[in-house]
Structures are given as structure tokens and as C-alpha cells.
Design an enzyme around this catalytic site. Structure first.
Site, PDB file in Angstrom:
ATOM      1  N   GLU A 158       1.029  -1.269  -0.085  1.00 46.61           N
ATOM      2  CA  GLU A 158      -0.187  -0.241  -0.256  1.00 46.61           C
ATOM      3  C   GLU A 158       0.820   1.322   0.136  1.00 46.61           C
ATOM      4  OE1 GLU A 158      -3.814   0.565  -0.183  1.00 46.61           O
ATOM      5  OE2 GLU A 158      -3.454  -1.832   0.445  1.00 46.61           O
ATOM      6  N   ASP A 170      -5.504  -4.277   9.170  1.00 45.23           N
ATOM      7  CA  ASP A 170      -6.467  -4.298   7.851  1.00 45.23           C
ATOM      8  C   ASP A 170      -5.145  -6.104   7.420  1.00 45.23           C
ATOM      9  OD1 ASP A 170      -7.520  -2.615   8.327  1.00 45.23           O
ATOM     10  OD2 ASP A 170      -6.722  -1.602   6.370  1.00 45.23           O
TER      11      ASP A 170
HETATM   12  C1  GLA Z   1      -7.819   1.579   6.681  1.00 48.04           C
HETATM   13  C2  GLA Z   1      -6.037   1.436   6.860  1.00 48.04           C
HETATM   14  C3  GLA Z   1      -5.883   0.884   8.517  1.00 48.04           C
HETATM   15  C4  GLA Z   1      -6.473   1.799   9.401  1.00 48.04           C
HETATM   16  C5  GLA Z   1      -7.865   2.005   8.907  1.00 48.04           C
HETATM   17  C6  GLA Z   1      -8.372   3.621   9.847  1.00 48.04           C
HETATM   18  O1  GLA Z   1      -8.811   0.444   6.886  1.00 48.04           O
HETATM   19  O2  GLA Z   1      -5.879   0.463   6.006  1.00 48.04           O
HETATM   20  O3  GLA Z   1      -4.830   0.873   8.142  1.00 48.04           O
HETATM   21  O4  GLA Z   1      -5.920   2.952   9.571  1.00 48.04           O
HETATM   22  O5  GLA Z   1      -8.309   2.923   7.872  1.00 48.04           O
HETATM   23  O6  GLA Z   1      -8.446   2.916  11.129  1.00 48.04           O
END
Ligand code: GLA
Length: 382
Positions: A158, A170
Site C-alpha cells: 500500500e 487490515d
Molecule cells: C484503513 C487503513 C487501516 C486503518 C483504518 C482506519 O482501513 O488501511 O490501516 O488505519 O483505515 O482505522
């Protein structure tokens, strides 16, 4: 999509029916939002929606990939200059590159993938895709990379190939998910604990606004910069503060005149959210879902007013939940569209969903989507 279905598509595409098949899920997050890049806590769980991929090593140095849902193909090499132009292929390429950077010898493969995680709904379809390939390549090529590092492979994909400076939540949830359990992760130490999650008398349900606002990734990166700037300013007086997780409201107040109002609001939200995750952990131990729900509403308020990652549609659904007496509700994930996550008493469930659909449709001219949350296992070979 089932294993049989993906194998059938693979056979049609590549004339071979002996690939391996892997799957990784998307995630929900009970509480702890925008905390994972602040060294703080998150509370995710893997869900029963995800990505599935059939993969076979092809003995070349090229990847041939087919995105079944989009009916699009991409072919790319494995050196840094080979970045494919298709957005979805960048994720697979990035995973290969990040493994190579860690010393893994990745060779070419033929692959087909499909998924049922709604895109742009804040349920981490991209992490599901990254985790599928990171897990699969590690397994097929016997690279011996541990699951924490596989999560970092996805996260770095990412950062370096997609341009989102995300935290680790995630990818972690997609790899470490366990059926029937939420996971409290301390993103500073990477210590984690599974919490059985089977709230008697309640359901977790997602209401998807089906809107995704533009510039979500640059706004996300901007939030991260604000947090890092606030933490660095506090650290000048309190060197022990490495992340906002280490800071208190008193410390933040000391630097009020030294940071922008915006950075102050962002930091205030993160410090409060850190405390809320702690409170929710305690409440879950007691089976006190009323407190869990109350904290969810507080998170929504913070994300909307201080962190400013909500939007009109999400605020609307949150208000409908509140008016309906739903126990807890808030925007889930990065924000700027996507879903609210709702903790609803069984007896209110039907009337809440009917009411939310009707009101949302009246206001925005289309229905929200409804997803019941089933907490499921993480990345696996099928
Ligand atoms: C996205 C990002 C995560 C996290 C969330 C908010 O999903 O990928 O790493 O920061 O936003 O909690």
C-alpha cells in the site's frame, strides 16, 4: 466464489486444472479507528467475505493474472520497472516486489482471482487481495516468512505501490483472523489477544452508504501527517513519546500554541480513541455491551467532528441508528464513505433495517446495502 468455481475459470483461462487455491478475508473493526499508525490499539475481526485465488507457478519470470470479476488480464515482470498499469494488478505486483525486497525468490505464476468483499466499503478488499498473494507465495515457494512479516508485505505494498500510508490493522486481521473471535492488537508491540465474540441477544450489522468520496487516500495520508507532527511536537518536551498512543491530553494541551488547530483536533481524537479501546476491552470482559455501544457512538462523534473522516451519508445513518435506540453505531474503517458498523439488539434488528433503508432511500434516492457480520477465519489454503 467457491474453490470449484475458481478452478473452472482457471481451466478456461490457462488450460490447466492443477493450481493451488488460497483465500483471505476482509475485516470489520469494532473500535480503534485511525489508531494503528499511532502505535495504539485496534479491535478487528476477519469476516466471511474475501478474496479467492487460484495460482500455479509457470517456470518463467512473468506473472499472468486475470481478475475474474472485472474480466481483465494483466501481464507483468518482477523487476521494479515492471509496474503494471491496471490498478488491481499493482497489488499483486507490490506483494511480489515486497517479498523480493525481503530476500524471497519469487518466480512467475499464472493466476485467477475473484472476491466478494464490496470495493470501497471500508471492509479492506485490498488487504484481502494482498494477504491472499502474500500467504500463497510464501506457502508455495516455501519462503518461511512469518505472518507478521506477511502483514507488513501487504502494508508496504500500500505504501510503495498504491500510495496509501496505511497502518497494519487490515492485513493483520486478514492473516490472523479466527472464527468467532475479535482480536485486540497493540500496534506498538504487536501483541495481540483473541476475544470470543458472541454477544448473546445482539447482532453486528454493516450498513453500506454505497458512496466513496474522492481523494480518500490523500486525505488519509494527511491525517497521518497531522498525527506524526503532533507526536513529534509533544516529543520535544516528552522524549518518551514516540507515537500519539504514548501521549496524554495534558501533554497535548501543552503544545496547543505550537501546532495548527487541525493537528490538535486530530491528536485529541486519537488520544481519546486510545482510551475508548481500553474501555471497550474491559466492557467486553464483563459482557457489558451497553458500554461497548456507547463508546462506538463516541467514536463516531470523534471521527465526524474532530478527525473529519465521516460524511453526510454516514452521519445520517448514524443518526437513524441513534433515533432507533440501536446500542452502538459508528463509521467503520478509513471513512469518507463506506459503512457504519452497528451493534443491534435482536428484537430491534428487523425494524431498524427497514427504517434505515426507507429513510436512506427517501433522502439519497438509493438503498444502503446491508451486511450481517460473521466473524471468520483468516488466510488459508483451500
Ligand atoms: C484503513 C487503513 C487501516 C486503518 C483504518 C482506519 O482501513 O488501511 O490501516 O488505519 O483505515 O482505522
Amino acid at each position: 466464489m467457491t474453490k470449484e468455481q475458481i478452478l473452472k475459470i482457471y481451466q478456461e483461462k490457462f488450460g490447466n486444472d492443477t493450481p493451488e487455491v488460497y483465500a483471505s478475508p476482509g475485516r470489520v473493526n469494532l473500535i480503534g479507528e485511525h489508531t494503528d499508525y499511532n502505535g495504539s490499539f485496534v479491535f478487528p475481526g476477519a469476516i466471511d467475505k474475501g478474496m479467492i485465488a487460484a495460482i500455479r507457478l509457470n517456470g518463467t519470470d512473468k506473472v499472468h493474472a486475470y481478475a475474474a470479476d472485472l474480466d481483465e488480464s494483466s501481464e507483468f515482470g518482477l523487476t521494479e520497472g515492471d509496474l503494471p498499469k491496471e490498478g488491481w494488478a499493482k497489488y499483486i505486483f507490490g506483494v511480489c516486489r515486497e517479498i523480493i525486497k525481503r530476500g524471497g525468490e519469487v518466480t512467475g505464476f499464472d493466476t485467477v482471482f475473484a472476491g466478494d468483499v464490496p470495493l470501497g466499503a471500508g471492509m479492506s478488499s485490498s488487504a484481502a487481495l494482498e494477504s491472499t498473494y502474500a500467504y500463497a507465495l510464501n506457502d508455495m515457494l516455501r519462503l518461511g516468512i512469518d505472518k507478521f512479516e506477511l502483514a507488513r508485505v501487504g502494508q508496504s505494498t500500500e505504501h510503495n505501490y498504491v500510495g496509501v500510508k496505511c497502518g497494519i490493522m487490515d492485513q493483520f486481521a486478514s492473516l490472523f483472523g479466527k472464527k468467532g473471535h475479535l482480536i485486540r492488537l497493540d500496534t506498538k508491540t504487536m501483541e495481540y489477544e483473541y476475544f470470543p465474540f458472541n454477544p448473546q441477544g445482539y447482532k453486528l450489522v454493516l450498513l453500506d452508504t454505497v458512496v466513496k468520496h474522492e481523494l480518500a487516500s490523500s486525505a488519509y495520508n494527511k491525517r497521518r501527517e497531522s498525527c506524526e507532527h503532533a507526536a513529534a511536537t509533544i516529543a520535544k518536551r516528552h522524549p518518551e513519546v514516540k507515537f500519539l498512543r504514548d501521549a496524554t491530553m495534558d501533554m497535548l494541551k501543552e503544545v496547543k500554541g505550537e501546532i495548527s488547530e487541525e493537528d490538535y483536533m486530530r491528536a485529541e481524537y486519537v488520544i481519546e480513541e486510545t482510551q475508548r479501546v481500553r474501555d471497550v476491552s474491559d466492557a467486553l470482559e464483563r459482557g457489558d455491551y451497553k458500554t461497548v455501544g456507547k463508546k462506538m457512538y463516541e467514536t463516531h462523534h470523534g471521527m465526524s467532528k474532530l478527525y473529519e473522516v465521516s460524511c453526510e451519508e454516514l452521519d445520517f445513518l448514524n443518526d437513524v441508528a441513534k433515533e432507533h435506540g440501536v446500542t452502538g453505531s459508528r463509521v467503520m474503517g478509513g471513512g469518507f464513505g463506506g459503512c457504519t458498523i452497528n451493534l443491534v439488539k435482536d428484537e430491534l434488528y428487523d425494524s431498524f433495517i427497514t427504517d434505515a433503508k426507507r429513510k436512506y432511500n427517501e433522502k439519497y434516492g438509493h438503498l444502503p446495502k446491508v451486511y450481517d457480520v460473521v466473524i471468520s477465519d483468516g488466510a488459508r489454503k483451500l
